[in-house]
Design a protein around this motif. Structure first.
Motif, PDB file in Angstrom:
ATOM      1  N   ILE A 269       0.826  -1.218   0.000  1.00  0.00           N
ATOM      2  CA  ILE A 269       0.000   0.000   0.000  1.00  0.00           C
ATOM      3  C   ILE A 269       0.861   1.269   0.000  1.00  0.00           C
ATOM      4  N   PHE A 270       1.966   1.265   0.739  1.00  0.00           N
ATOM      5  CA  PHE A 270       2.800   2.471   0.779  1.00  0.00           C
ATOM      6  C   PHE A 270       3.622   2.628  -0.504  1.00  0.00           C
ATOM      7  N   CYS A 271       3.986   1.534  -1.156  1.00  0.00           N
ATOM      8  CA  CYS A 271       4.611   1.653  -2.477  1.00  0.00           C
ATOM      9  C   CYS A 271       3.618   2.269  -3.456  1.00  0.00           C
ATOM     10  N   LYS A 272       2.348   1.865  -3.341  1.00  0.00           N
ATOM     11  CA  LYS A 272       1.317   2.432  -4.225  1.00  0.00           C
ATOM     12  C   LYS A 272       1.105   3.910  -3.929  1.00  0.00           C
ATOM     13  N   ILE A 273       1.168   4.287  -2.670  1.00  0.00           N
ATOM     14  CA  ILE A 273       1.040   5.710  -2.296  1.00  0.00           C
ATOM     15  C   ILE A 273       2.231   6.490  -2.860  1.00  0.00           C
ATOM     16  N   LYS A 274       3.406   5.946  -2.692  1.00  0.00           N
ATOM     17  CA  LYS A 274       4.627   6.592  -3.205  1.00  0.00           C
ATOM     18  C   LYS A 274       4.580   6.746  -4.725  1.00  0.00           C
TER      19      LYS A 274
ATOM     20  N   VAL B  10       6.792  12.016   2.160  1.00  0.00           N
ATOM     21  CA  VAL B  10       6.111  12.322   3.422  1.00  0.00           C
ATOM     22  C   VAL B  10       4.681  12.732   3.099  1.00  0.00           C
ATOM     23  N   PHE B  11       3.713  12.131   3.794  1.00  0.00           N
ATOM     24  CA  PHE B  11       2.301  12.396   3.510  1.00  0.00           C
ATOM     25  C   PHE B  11       1.504  12.298   4.796  1.00  0.00           C
ATOM     26  N   ARG B  12       0.302  12.860   4.788  1.00  0.00           N
ATOM     27  CA  ARG B  12      -0.548  12.857   5.982  1.00  0.00           C
ATOM     28  C   ARG B  12      -1.102  11.461   6.249  1.00  0.00           C
ATOM     29  N   ASP B  13      -1.118  11.076   7.521  1.00  0.00           N
ATOM     30  CA  ASP B  13      -1.718   9.816   7.930  1.00  0.00           C
ATOM     31  C   ASP B  13      -3.239   9.910   7.752  1.00  0.00           C
ATOM     32  N   ALA B  14      -3.840   8.849   7.218  1.00  0.00           N
ATOM     33  CA  ALA B  14      -5.276   8.841   6.944  1.00  0.00           C
ATOM     34  C   ALA B  14      -6.107   8.792   8.220  1.00  0.00           C
ATOM     35  N   ASP B  15      -5.511   8.388   9.326  1.00  0.00           N
ATOM     36  CA  ASP B  15      -6.235   8.263  10.596  1.00  0.00           C
ATOM     37  C   ASP B  15      -5.407   8.965  11.682  1.00  0.00           C
ATOM     38  N   PRO B  16      -5.371  10.296  11.636  1.00  0.00           N
ATOM     39  CA  PRO B  16      -4.439  11.042  12.495  1.00  0.00           C
ATOM     40  C   PRO B  16      -4.710  10.854  13.984  1.00  0.00           C
TER      41      PRO B  16
ATOM     42  N   VAL C 254       1.967  12.900  10.314  1.00  0.00           N
ATOM     43  CA  VAL C 254       2.429  12.547   8.972  1.00  0.00           C
ATOM     44  C   VAL C 254       3.307  11.303   9.034  1.00  0.00           C
ATOM     45  N   LEU C 255       3.465  10.671   7.892  1.00  0.00           N
ATOM     46  CA  LEU C 255       4.292   9.469   7.765  1.00  0.00           C
ATOM     47  C   LEU C 255       5.411   9.753   6.777  1.00  0.00           C
ATOM     48  N   MET C 256       6.618   9.370   7.156  1.00  0.00           N
ATOM     49  CA  MET C 256       7.761   9.478   6.245  1.00  0.00           C
ATOM     50  C   MET C 256       8.158   8.073   5.827  1.00  0.00           C
TER      51      MET C 256
ATOM     52  N   ILE D 285       8.382   4.669  15.400  1.00  0.00           N
ATOM     53  CA  ILE D 285       8.453   3.598  14.401  1.00  0.00           C
ATOM     54  C   ILE D 285       7.910   2.342  15.062  1.00  0.00           C
ATOM     55  N   ASN D 286       6.753   1.886  14.625  1.00  0.00           N
ATOM     56  CA  ASN D 286       6.204   0.624  15.129  1.00  0.00           C
ATOM     57  C   ASN D 286       6.852  -0.515  14.355  1.00  0.00           C
ATOM     58  N   ASN D 287       7.195  -1.574  15.071  1.00  0.00           N
ATOM     59  CA  ASN D 287       7.831  -2.710  14.403  1.00  0.00           C
ATOM     60  C   ASN D 287       7.214  -4.023  14.861  1.00  0.00           C
TER      61      ASN D 287
ATOM     62  N   GLY E 159       4.731  -4.423  18.331  1.00  0.00           N
ATOM     63  CA  GLY E 159       4.857  -2.980  18.086  1.00  0.00           C
ATOM     64  C   GLY E 159       3.645  -2.400  17.376  1.00  0.00           C
ATOM     65  N   GLN E 160       2.677  -3.269  17.023  1.00  0.00           N
ATOM     66  CA  GLN E 160       1.434  -2.869  16.336  1.00  0.00           C
ATOM     67  C   GLN E 160       1.719  -2.237  14.972  1.00  0.00           C
ATOM     68  N   GLN E 161       2.736  -2.774  14.276  1.00  0.00           N
ATOM     69  CA  GLN E 161       2.968  -2.333  12.898  1.00  0.00           C
ATOM     70  C   GLN E 161       1.891  -2.949  12.024  1.00  0.00           C
ATOM     71  N   THR E 162       1.172  -2.111  11.291  1.00  0.00           N
ATOM     72  CA  THR E 162       0.082  -2.626  10.454  1.00  0.00           C
ATOM     73  C   THR E 162       0.419  -2.582   8.961  1.00  0.00           C
ATOM     74  N   VAL E 163       1.364  -1.737   8.576  1.00  0.00           N
ATOM     75  CA  VAL E 163       1.747  -1.661   7.161  1.00  0.00           C
ATOM     76  C   VAL E 163       3.225  -2.071   7.039  1.00  0.00           C
ATOM     77  N   PRO E 164       3.493  -3.164   6.324  1.00  0.00           N
ATOM     78  CA  PRO E 164       4.866  -3.675   6.255  1.00  0.00           C
ATOM     79  C   PRO E 164       5.741  -2.967   5.219  1.00  0.00           C
TER      80      PRO E 164
ATOM     81  N   LEU F  69       8.524   0.214   5.877  1.00  0.00           N
ATOM     82  CA  LEU F  69       9.087   1.069   6.924  1.00  0.00           C
ATOM     83  C   LEU F  69       8.510   2.486   6.872  1.00  0.00           C
ATOM     84  N   HIS F  70       8.084   2.988   8.015  1.00  0.00           N
ATOM     85  CA  HIS F  70       7.561   4.362   8.063  1.00  0.00           C
ATOM     86  C   HIS F  70       7.823   4.980   9.423  1.00  0.00           C
ATOM     87  N   ILE F  71       8.109   6.262   9.397  1.00  0.00           N
ATOM     88  CA  ILE F  71       8.302   7.041  10.619  1.00  0.00           C
ATOM     89  C   ILE F  71       7.059   7.906  10.806  1.00  0.00           C
ATOM     90  N   HIS F  72       6.380   7.709  11.946  1.00  0.00           N
ATOM     91  CA  HIS F  72       5.279   8.605  12.307  1.00  0.00           C
ATOM     92  C   HIS F  72       5.881   9.876  12.911  1.00  0.00           C
ATOM     93  N   ILE F  73       5.374  11.024  12.509  1.00  0.00           N
ATOM     94  CA  ILE F  73       5.738  12.294  13.149  1.00  0.00           C
ATOM     95  C   ILE F  73       4.428  12.933  13.613  1.00  0.00           C
TER      96      ILE F  73
HETATM   97  P1  5GP Z   1       1.584   1.396  11.661  1.00  0.00           P
HETATM   98  O1  5GP Z   1       0.400   0.965  12.464  1.00  0.00           O
HETATM   99  O2  5GP Z   1       2.003   0.337  10.662  1.00  0.00           O
HETATM  100  O3  5GP Z   1       2.722   1.907  12.479  1.00  0.00           O
HETATM  101  O4  5GP Z   1       1.112   2.663  10.843  1.00  0.00           O
HETATM  102  C1  5GP Z   1       0.406   2.603   9.654  1.00  0.00           C
HETATM  103  C2  5GP Z   1      -0.249   3.945   9.492  1.00  0.00           C
HETATM  104  O5  5GP Z   1      -0.636   4.074   8.149  1.00  0.00           O
HETATM  105  C3  5GP Z   1      -1.497   4.118  10.338  1.00  0.00           C
HETATM  106  O6  5GP Z   1      -1.341   5.257  11.182  1.00  0.00           O
HETATM  107  C4  5GP Z   1      -2.602   4.316   9.324  1.00  0.00           C
HETATM  108  O7  5GP Z   1      -3.549   5.289   9.716  1.00  0.00           O
HETATM  109  C5  5GP Z   1      -1.842   4.752   8.087  1.00  0.00           C
HETATM  110  N1  5GP Z   1      -2.463   4.343   6.836  1.00  0.00           N
HETATM  111  C6  5GP Z   1      -2.901   3.111   6.506  1.00  0.00           C
HETATM  112  N2  5GP Z   1      -3.393   3.099   5.252  1.00  0.00           N
HETATM  113  C7  5GP Z   1      -3.254   4.369   4.785  1.00  0.00           C
HETATM  114  C8  5GP Z   1      -3.576   4.986   3.544  1.00  0.00           C
HETATM  115  O8  5GP Z   1      -4.096   4.378   2.601  1.00  0.00           O
HETATM  116  N3  5GP Z   1      -3.292   6.313   3.424  1.00  0.00           N
HETATM  117  C9  5GP Z   1      -2.702   7.034   4.433  1.00  0.00           C
HETATM  118  N4  5GP Z   1      -2.462   8.336   4.213  1.00  0.00           N
HETATM  119  N5  5GP Z   1      -2.377   6.462   5.614  1.00  0.00           N
HETATM  120  C10 5GP Z   1      -2.662   5.162   5.788  1.00  0.00           C
END
Ligand code: 5GP
Ligand code: ZN
Length: 113
Positions: A5-10, A27-33, A39-41, A85-87, A91-96, A98-102
């Protein structure tokens, strides 16, 4: 990676709100702030997470961390911010990818949940 999903966003196959981009990172805004600013880097290179980092990636990781202050300045997080950085599963990493939350623009609590 084609099903990431993040490769597709990139690659702009999935829309996002852009904050910053160069040849190495996006770097883009998190969809669920989780804060008024969140933002996510991501590296443009697909790296699954911290566990997959190799010695070859060290310059890229250093570059990413050094860019955080610039992003925080751009977003006017003048009173501080948090970098996460969730791992892996615990660590509750949901997107595999690598991303830095800011996160910023509010007083964040500690310890995290
Ligand atoms: P994690 O839980 O893996 O550390 O963080 C994944 C983050 O990606 C979550 O905060 C979630 O809101 C965000 N996220 C998931 N899918 C999307 C998306 O399609 N677009 C954006 N902008 N953020 C997303
Ligand atoms: Zn990816």
């Amino acid at each position: 990676m084609s099903d990431c999903i993040f490769c597709k966003i990139k690659d702009k196959e999935i829309p996002s709100v852009p904050i910053y981009e160069d040849d190495k990172i996006y770097v883009f805004r998190d969809a669920d702030p989780q804060a008024p600013e969140h933002v996510l880097m991501i590296p443009k290179q697909h790296i699954t997470g911290l566990d997959a980092v190799t010695a070859e990636d060290e310059p890229l990781l250093g570059y990413m961390l050094a860019k955080v202050r610039e992003i925080a300045e751009q977003l006017e997080m003048t009173n501080g911010y948090r970098v996460v950085i969730n791992n892996g599963e615990d660590g509750q990493q949901t997107v595999p990818h690598l991303h830095i939350h800011i996160l910023g623009k509010r007083k964040l609590t500690w310890p995290p949940g």
